[in-house]
Design a protein around this motif. Structure first.
Motif, PDB file in Angstrom:
ATOM      1  N   TYR A 123      -8.315  -0.300   3.492  1.00  0.00           N
ATOM      2  CA  TYR A 123      -7.474  -1.421   3.912  1.00  0.00           C
ATOM      3  C   TYR A 123      -8.302  -2.516   4.585  1.00  0.00           C
ATOM      4  O   TYR A 123      -8.153  -3.707   4.267  1.00  0.00           O
ATOM      5  CB  TYR A 123      -6.393  -0.904   4.857  1.00  0.00           C
ATOM      6  CG  TYR A 123      -5.416  -1.963   5.340  1.00  0.00           C
ATOM      7  CD1 TYR A 123      -4.375  -2.410   4.528  1.00  0.00           C
ATOM      8  CD2 TYR A 123      -5.530  -2.503   6.616  1.00  0.00           C
ATOM      9  CE1 TYR A 123      -3.483  -3.375   4.969  1.00  0.00           C
ATOM     10  CE2 TYR A 123      -4.642  -3.461   7.061  1.00  0.00           C
ATOM     11  CZ  TYR A 123      -3.619  -3.895   6.244  1.00  0.00           C
ATOM     12  OH  TYR A 123      -2.749  -4.855   6.686  1.00  0.00           O
ATOM     13  N   PRO A 131      -1.884   4.245  -1.427  1.00  0.00           N
ATOM     14  CA  PRO A 131      -2.299   2.864  -1.150  1.00  0.00           C
ATOM     15  C   PRO A 131      -3.583   2.439  -1.850  1.00  0.00           C
ATOM     16  O   PRO A 131      -3.930   1.273  -1.842  1.00  0.00           O
ATOM     17  CB  PRO A 131      -2.506   2.885   0.373  1.00  0.00           C
ATOM     18  CG  PRO A 131      -2.960   4.276   0.652  1.00  0.00           C
ATOM     19  CD  PRO A 131      -2.232   5.146  -0.324  1.00  0.00           C
ATOM     20  N   LYS A 190      -6.144  -1.320  -5.366  1.00  0.00           N
ATOM     21  CA  LYS A 190      -6.280  -2.719  -4.968  1.00  0.00           C
ATOM     22  C   LYS A 190      -5.738  -3.679  -6.012  1.00  0.00           C
ATOM     23  O   LYS A 190      -5.054  -4.653  -5.668  1.00  0.00           O
ATOM     24  CB  LYS A 190      -7.752  -3.029  -4.675  1.00  0.00           C
ATOM     25  CG  LYS A 190      -7.976  -4.458  -4.196  1.00  0.00           C
ATOM     26  CD  LYS A 190      -9.410  -4.668  -3.749  1.00  0.00           C
ATOM     27  CE  LYS A 190     -10.375  -4.632  -4.915  1.00  0.00           C
ATOM     28  NZ  LYS A 190     -11.748  -4.999  -4.504  1.00  0.00           N
ATOM     29  N   GLU A 200      -7.894   5.709   4.008  1.00  0.00           N
ATOM     30  CA  GLU A 200      -7.027   4.571   3.709  1.00  0.00           C
ATOM     31  C   GLU A 200      -7.318   3.400   4.648  1.00  0.00           C
ATOM     32  O   GLU A 200      -7.294   2.238   4.240  1.00  0.00           O
ATOM     33  CB  GLU A 200      -5.564   5.001   3.817  1.00  0.00           C
ATOM     34  CG  GLU A 200      -5.146   5.980   2.730  1.00  0.00           C
ATOM     35  CD  GLU A 200      -3.817   6.659   3.025  1.00  0.00           C
ATOM     36  OE1 GLU A 200      -3.279   7.298   2.115  1.00  0.00           O
ATOM     37  OE2 GLU A 200      -3.318   6.542   4.166  1.00  0.00           O
ATOM     38  N   SER A 205       0.821  -1.201   0.000  1.00  0.00           N
ATOM     39  CA  SER A 205       0.000   0.000   0.000  1.00  0.00           C
ATOM     40  C   SER A 205       0.857   1.254   0.000  1.00  0.00           C
ATOM     41  O   SER A 205       0.422   2.318  -0.448  1.00  0.00           O
ATOM     42  CB  SER A 205      -0.916   0.023   1.238  1.00  0.00           C
ATOM     43  OG  SER A 205      -1.889  -0.991   1.171  1.00  0.00           O
TER      44      SER A 205
END
Length: 355
Positions: A285, A227, A230, A281, A169
């Motif tokens: 995550y 980050p 994906k 973020e 990330s």
């Protein structure tokens, strides 16, 4: 006076010879028409072989202040009183959530799960804990090919990929950022390192801890890479997972995968406290990336037709199973529960194989 003059003469000649060799050395390749190459080495993090250390306990509700961390000749963590020299059958690999250095040695799941298996089936499997705190899957793959494959274990159980998700990330790939693998040898450094390893191998490691020089999370959070991508993160991880699985299969080792676990509320608070991610973020995550990671792991297990142990289903709603300060690392109780899950899975698997 003659002796002093002789000493001066020897010293001057010595210096002249050294300077001559330093000037001549770069030209040897031209004169001899040969390139000796540059001395470099692959570096990875591992536990000291044959070490015996006392580390702080990670449990939430225990009066035990310290626990024992002991390794064998390979640098693998062993259980209490385990001096077996028999062939290693099962190796657990991953990062700090496998290493579990702060859990009591008789309750670390790489040891206890196989002890439970042996007690139940009257077998004598030998297991080793090759987990190393802060290791990414790319580093685990180096350990697999250089240390584990030559031991010819029957099974390798892989866990702990959350550190990969944090690292990727913050960095574009495994080959950028703070975790470098290829280093050029420095003669001066090698000399001092040799002295250190011979006379006081543990002193520098302890100094690094107290000085904060080995804080992987601190180094990672300083990276500025975005980050919120994906597909890039999972693509990087998937390639390394393919390397791991195929390496095992090529060398006749049976890989076993596990899903990754955490307690969302606790780890969210820790990541915010540590300043690793901002709120957006953090949300990405925990609610998007990690579930997608576990889906990827499950799909890989199906694709290769290899065993999968779903640890996240056990841990995610049980905050007493993990350290309340980070929501990730297992307590003694949590490690015991994971041990039961792994041993129960392996018992069923081995009994079904016999039938």
């Amino acid at each position: 006076m003659k002796i002093i003059k002789l000493i001066k003469l020897i010293a001057v000649n010595f210096i002249v010879i050294i300077l001559f060799l330093m000037l001549a050395d770069p030209l040897l390749g031209l004169v001899l028409e040969d390139d000796p190459g540059i001395s470099r080495e692959i570096s990875f993090k591992e536990n000291n072989p044959l070490s015996f250390a006392k580390v702080s306990s990670y449990d939430n509700n225990t009066e035990i202040e310290f626990v024992i961390k002991q390794t064998d000749e390979h640098g693998f963590i062993i259980g209490p009183g385990d001096t077996s020299e028999k062939k290693i059958d099962i190796v657990f690999m991953g990062a700090s959530t496998v290493e579990l250095e702060n859990v009591q040695e008789n309750k670390r799941f790489p040891y206890l799960s196989i002890k439970n298996l042996n007690d139940s089936l009257n077998t004598n499997f030998v297991s080793r804990n090759a987990g190393v705190g802060g290791n990414l899957l790319s580093t685990t793959n180096l350990l697999l090919t250089t240390k584990v494959v030559p031991l010819h274990p029957k099974y390798v159980i892989l866990s702990s990929s959350l550190i990969d998700m944090i690292y990727l990330s913050k960095n574009e790939s495994y080959w950028t950022g703070s975790k470098k693998y290829l280093n050029r040898n420095n003669p001066k450094t090698e000399t001092f390192r040799g002295i250190k390893n011979m006379f006081f191998p543990n002193l520098w490691l302890q100094l690094r801890k107290y000085m904060g020089l080995s804080n992987d999370l601190e180094i990672i959070k300083q990276a500025k890479f975005s980050p919120l991508n994906k597909s890039r993160i999972l693509d990087q991880y998937e390639k390394q997972l393919d390397v791991f699985i195929n390496t095992c299969l090529i060398y006749g080792i049976k890989p076993i995968l596990t899903t990754d676990y955490h307690v969302p509320k606790l780890i969210k608070a820790n990541l915010r406290k540590q300043g690793v991610f901002n709120d957006k973020e953090n949300q990405f995550y925990l609610t998007d990336l990690i579930p997608s990671l576990n889906n990827l792991i499950e799909n890989k297990a199906k694709l290769y037709d290899i065993p999968l142990i779903k640890l996240h289903e056990l841990i995610e709603q049980n905050k007493n199973f993990v350290n309340r300060n980070d929501g990730l690392h297992l307590t003694n109780t949590g490690s015991e529960k994971v041990s039961e899950t792994i041993s129960d899975y392996l018992i069923d698997k081995f009994q079904n194989e016999k039938n």
